[in-house]
Design a protein around this motif. Structure first.
Motif, PDB file in Angstrom:
ATOM      1  N   GLY A 136       0.826  -1.205   0.000  1.00 22.14           N
ATOM      2  CA  GLY A 136       0.000   0.000   0.000  1.00 22.14           C
ATOM      3  C   GLY A 136       0.858   1.251   0.000  1.00 22.14           C
ATOM      4  O   GLY A 136       2.039   1.223   0.330  1.00 22.14           O
ATOM      5  N   THR A 178      -0.934  -1.228   4.362  1.00 20.03           N
ATOM      6  CA  THR A 178      -2.352  -0.898   4.348  1.00 20.03           C
ATOM      7  C   THR A 178      -3.191  -2.171   4.545  1.00 20.03           C
ATOM      8  O   THR A 178      -2.912  -3.177   3.900  1.00 20.03           O
ATOM      9  CB  THR A 178      -2.737  -0.248   3.006  1.00 20.03           C
ATOM     10  OG1 THR A 178      -1.896   0.889   2.797  1.00 20.03           O
ATOM     11  CG2 THR A 178      -4.183   0.188   2.991  1.00 20.03           C
ATOM     12  N   PRO A 179      -4.188  -2.201   5.413  1.00 18.05           N
ATOM     13  CA  PRO A 179      -4.728  -1.107   6.210  1.00 18.05           C
ATOM     14  C   PRO A 179      -4.349  -1.215   7.680  1.00 18.05           C
ATOM     15  O   PRO A 179      -5.082  -0.757   8.538  1.00 18.05           O
ATOM     16  CB  PRO A 179      -6.230  -1.315   6.040  1.00 18.05           C
ATOM     17  CG  PRO A 179      -6.364  -2.822   6.058  1.00 18.05           C
ATOM     18  CD  PRO A 179      -5.117  -3.359   5.398  1.00 18.05           C
ATOM     19  N   ARG A 180      -3.209  -1.820   8.004  1.00 17.87           N
ATOM     20  CA  ARG A 180      -2.847  -2.155   9.370  1.00 17.87           C
ATOM     21  C   ARG A 180      -1.927  -1.130  10.028  1.00 17.87           C
ATOM     22  O   ARG A 180      -1.142  -0.460   9.369  1.00 17.87           O
ATOM     23  CB  ARG A 180      -2.163  -3.521   9.414  1.00 17.87           C
ATOM     24  CG  ARG A 180      -3.043  -4.718   9.046  1.00 17.87           C
ATOM     25  CD  ARG A 180      -4.223  -4.879   9.966  1.00 17.87           C
ATOM     26  NE  ARG A 180      -3.869  -4.723  11.376  1.00 17.87           N
ATOM     27  CZ  ARG A 180      -3.248  -5.635  12.121  1.00 17.87           C
ATOM     28  NH1 ARG A 180      -2.927  -6.813  11.588  1.00 17.87           N
ATOM     29  NH2 ARG A 180      -2.980  -5.405  13.380  1.00 17.87           N
ATOM     30  N   THR A 181      -1.998  -1.086  11.361  1.00 22.91           N
ATOM     31  CA  THR A 181      -1.035  -0.335  12.147  1.00 22.91           C
ATOM     32  C   THR A 181       0.235  -1.165  12.276  1.00 22.91           C
ATOM     33  O   THR A 181       0.278  -2.345  11.892  1.00 22.91           O
ATOM     34  CB  THR A 181      -1.616  -0.012  13.541  1.00 22.91           C
ATOM     35  OG1 THR A 181      -0.808   0.962  14.186  1.00 22.91           O
ATOM     36  CG2 THR A 181      -1.714  -1.263  14.410  1.00 22.91           C
ATOM     37  N   THR A 232      -0.701   6.587   3.808  1.00 25.02           N
ATOM     38  CA  THR A 232      -1.480   6.834   5.022  1.00 25.02           C
ATOM     39  C   THR A 232      -1.261   5.715   6.027  1.00 25.02           C
ATOM     40  O   THR A 232      -1.624   4.561   5.787  1.00 25.02           O
ATOM     41  CB  THR A 232      -2.981   6.937   4.687  1.00 25.02           C
ATOM     42  OG1 THR A 232      -3.176   7.986   3.732  1.00 25.02           O
ATOM     43  CG2 THR A 232      -3.781   7.243   5.941  1.00 25.02           C
ATOM     44  N   TYR A 233      -0.692   6.068   7.171  1.00 26.66           N
ATOM     45  CA  TYR A 233      -0.415   5.112   8.237  1.00 26.66           C
ATOM     46  C   TYR A 233      -1.646   4.975   9.141  1.00 26.66           C
ATOM     47  O   TYR A 233      -2.252   5.972   9.532  1.00 26.66           O
ATOM     48  CB  TYR A 233       0.789   5.571   9.050  1.00 26.66           C
ATOM     49  CG  TYR A 233       1.031   4.764  10.301  1.00 26.66           C
ATOM     50  CD1 TYR A 233       1.461   3.442  10.218  1.00 26.66           C
ATOM     51  CD2 TYR A 233       0.812   5.312  11.565  1.00 26.66           C
ATOM     52  CE1 TYR A 233       1.671   2.688  11.357  1.00 26.66           C
ATOM     53  CE2 TYR A 233       1.027   4.571  12.712  1.00 26.66           C
ATOM     54  CZ  TYR A 233       1.461   3.251  12.606  1.00 26.66           C
ATOM     55  OH  TYR A 233       1.660   2.507  13.738  1.00 26.66           O
ATOM     56  N   THR A 234      -2.016   3.756   9.465  1.00 28.48           N
ATOM     57  CA  THR A 234      -3.169   3.499  10.328  1.00 28.48           C
ATOM     58  C   THR A 234      -2.754   3.567  11.795  1.00 28.48           C
ATOM     59  O   THR A 234      -1.877   2.820  12.232  1.00 28.48           O
ATOM     60  CB  THR A 234      -3.765   2.104  10.042  1.00 28.48           C
ATOM     61  OG1 THR A 234      -4.160   2.040   8.665  1.00 28.48           O
ATOM     62  CG2 THR A 234      -4.970   1.835  10.927  1.00 28.48           C
ATOM     63  N   ASP A 238      -7.550   3.211  15.007  1.00 29.76           N
ATOM     64  CA  ASP A 238      -8.236   2.919  13.757  1.00 29.76           C
ATOM     65  C   ASP A 238      -7.919   1.528  13.225  1.00 29.76           C
ATOM     66  O   ASP A 238      -8.411   1.132  12.163  1.00 29.76           O
ATOM     67  CB  ASP A 238      -7.862   3.961  12.699  1.00 29.76           C
ATOM     68  CG  ASP A 238      -8.261   5.368  13.100  1.00 29.76           C
ATOM     69  OD1 ASP A 238      -9.355   5.520  13.680  1.00 29.76           O
ATOM     70  OD2 ASP A 238      -7.481   6.310  12.846  1.00 29.76           O
ATOM     71  N   ASP A 239      -7.088   0.788  13.960  1.00 30.81           N
ATOM     72  CA  ASP A 239      -6.671  -0.525  13.481  1.00 30.81           C
ATOM     73  C   ASP A 239      -7.806  -1.538  13.621  1.00 30.81           C
ATOM     74  O   ASP A 239      -8.586  -1.498  14.575  1.00 30.81           O
ATOM     75  CB  ASP A 239      -5.451  -1.009  14.262  1.00 30.81           C
ATOM     76  CG  ASP A 239      -4.862  -2.270  13.688  1.00 30.81           C
ATOM     77  OD1 ASP A 239      -4.398  -2.244  12.534  1.00 30.81           O
ATOM     78  OD2 ASP A 239      -4.860  -3.304  14.395  1.00 30.81           O
ATOM     79  N   PRO A 294      -3.073  -6.512   1.195  1.00 27.31           N
ATOM     80  CA  PRO A 294      -3.591  -5.355   0.501  1.00 27.31           C
ATOM     81  C   PRO A 294      -3.551  -5.511  -1.014  1.00 27.31           C
ATOM     82  O   PRO A 294      -2.722  -6.223  -1.555  1.00 27.31           O
ATOM     83  CB  PRO A 294      -2.644  -4.231   0.941  1.00 27.31           C
ATOM     84  CG  PRO A 294      -1.368  -4.939   1.260  1.00 27.31           C
ATOM     85  CD  PRO A 294      -1.772  -6.272   1.802  1.00 27.31           C
TER      86      PRO A 294
END
Length: 318
Positions: A136, A178-181, A232-234, A238-239, A294
């Motif tokens: 991502g 993406t989309p993980r922390t 964009t970092y999660t 928001d994780d 992703p």
């Protein structure tokens, strides 16, 4: 590049990019361990020290509450090597992990012989065995990192708990995808044994993930080579997997090696309170939901067989 670990005994093999399944496991509580970086001892003295420390923890009740396991994620591979240093030359900020396995059903006493298995992505968000899966955002191809890492084995490994229930890993601070922390995957096994450089048999008592405070992670990601992965970092809140709770939710206690210079690395610690009688059947989806590859992550069958014969092994003890 920052904190470059070298291991010239490993030859680079380009792995077929593949995906894997998602599994859940038995219950566990994860709590902070205040003396995680104290010098360890051996024999009778070590067991006495470990028992005293664990018993002190149990009086607070902090490691007596079991939590549900979370998703294994899509990047698991069998056959990780038993070794302390899992970097294989991958560049990044050094991270020393000190994890303590205790029996949460028996007064938080140490669980010597437990096998702790970890795996995580590199500084650009790539996993060994899945090196063409898009992390991502915008990042160089994994093949551009210039390391000697084996594409089937880097940043994966086991350690066997000593008399205090302690294991120690030398690795790098993970990147993100993406989309993980930012996170590290984890399994705790009991009842098996070291064989042919890996860990065989027994059962999985816990499958979970370790997490990092947002402020520390975001500071690390401004450094090289992490800064070459933009997007964009999660954040933790928001994780899709992290459910809060701080240490009981897998949040590591982190201490910088040098406060004024984060590039020098961090020490991370946590206590893992397991039920040694619990068993992971390998079925179901687990808590936390996602963690699917992703974007254009490839499909196929994970690499099989034993680890490469020229891959290094390390002592099974910490």
């Amino acid at each position: 590049m920052t904190g470059n670990h070298k291991d010239t005994s490993i030859t680079r093999r380009r792995a077929l990019a593949v995906t894997g399944g998602t599994v859940a496991a038995g219950g566990l509580a994860v709590v902070g361990y205040q003396s995680a970086f104290a010098d360890t001892t051996t024999g009778t003295e070590a067991m006495a020290t470990g028992t005293a420390t664990a018993s002190a923890s149990s009086t607070t009740g902090t490691c007596m509450t079991l939590m549900s396991s979370v998703t294994e994620g899509p990047y698991y591979l069998d056959g990780a090597l038993v070794r302390k240093d899992i970097t294989e030359g991958k560049s990044g900020v050094p991270l020393t992990l000190r994890l303590t396995v205790v029996d949460a059903t028996d007064g938080c006493t140490p669980v010597p012989g437990a096998a702790v298995e970890i795996w995580h992505c590199d500084a650009w968000g790539y996993y060994s065995g899945y090196t063409t899966a898009n992390p991502g955002g915008s990042a160089p191809a994994e093949s551009e990192d210039g390391s000697t890492a084996d594409d089937n084995t880097y940043l994966r490994g086991y350690q066997i708990a000593n008399a205090n229930g302690v294991v120690k890993f030398e690795t790098i601070f993970p990147g993100w995808y993406t989309p993980r922390t930012c996170h590290i995957h984890l399994k705790v096994h009991t009842g098996g044994e070291k064989e042919d450089g890996t860990y065989e048999g027994g059962k999985v008592n816990y499958t979970g993930q370790l997490f990092f405070a947002d402020d520390i992670a975001q500071e690390i990601f401004t450094l090289e080579p992490y800064a070459e992965h933009s997007g964009t970092y999660t954040k933790l809140d928001d994780d899709m997997v992290y459910e809060g709770g701080g240490a009981t939710g897998g949040l590591l206690t982190l201490k910088p090696v040098k406060k004024a210079d984060p590039s020098k690395g961090y020490k991370g610690s946590l206590t893992l309170g397991v039920d040694p009688d619990a068993e992971n059947t390998g079925a179901g989806g687990g808590g936390g939901g996602g963690g699917t590859p992703p974007g254009d992550a490839p499909t196929g069958t994970p690499p099989t067989g034993t680890p490469p014969s020229d891959a290094p092994t390390a002592s099974a003890s910490s």
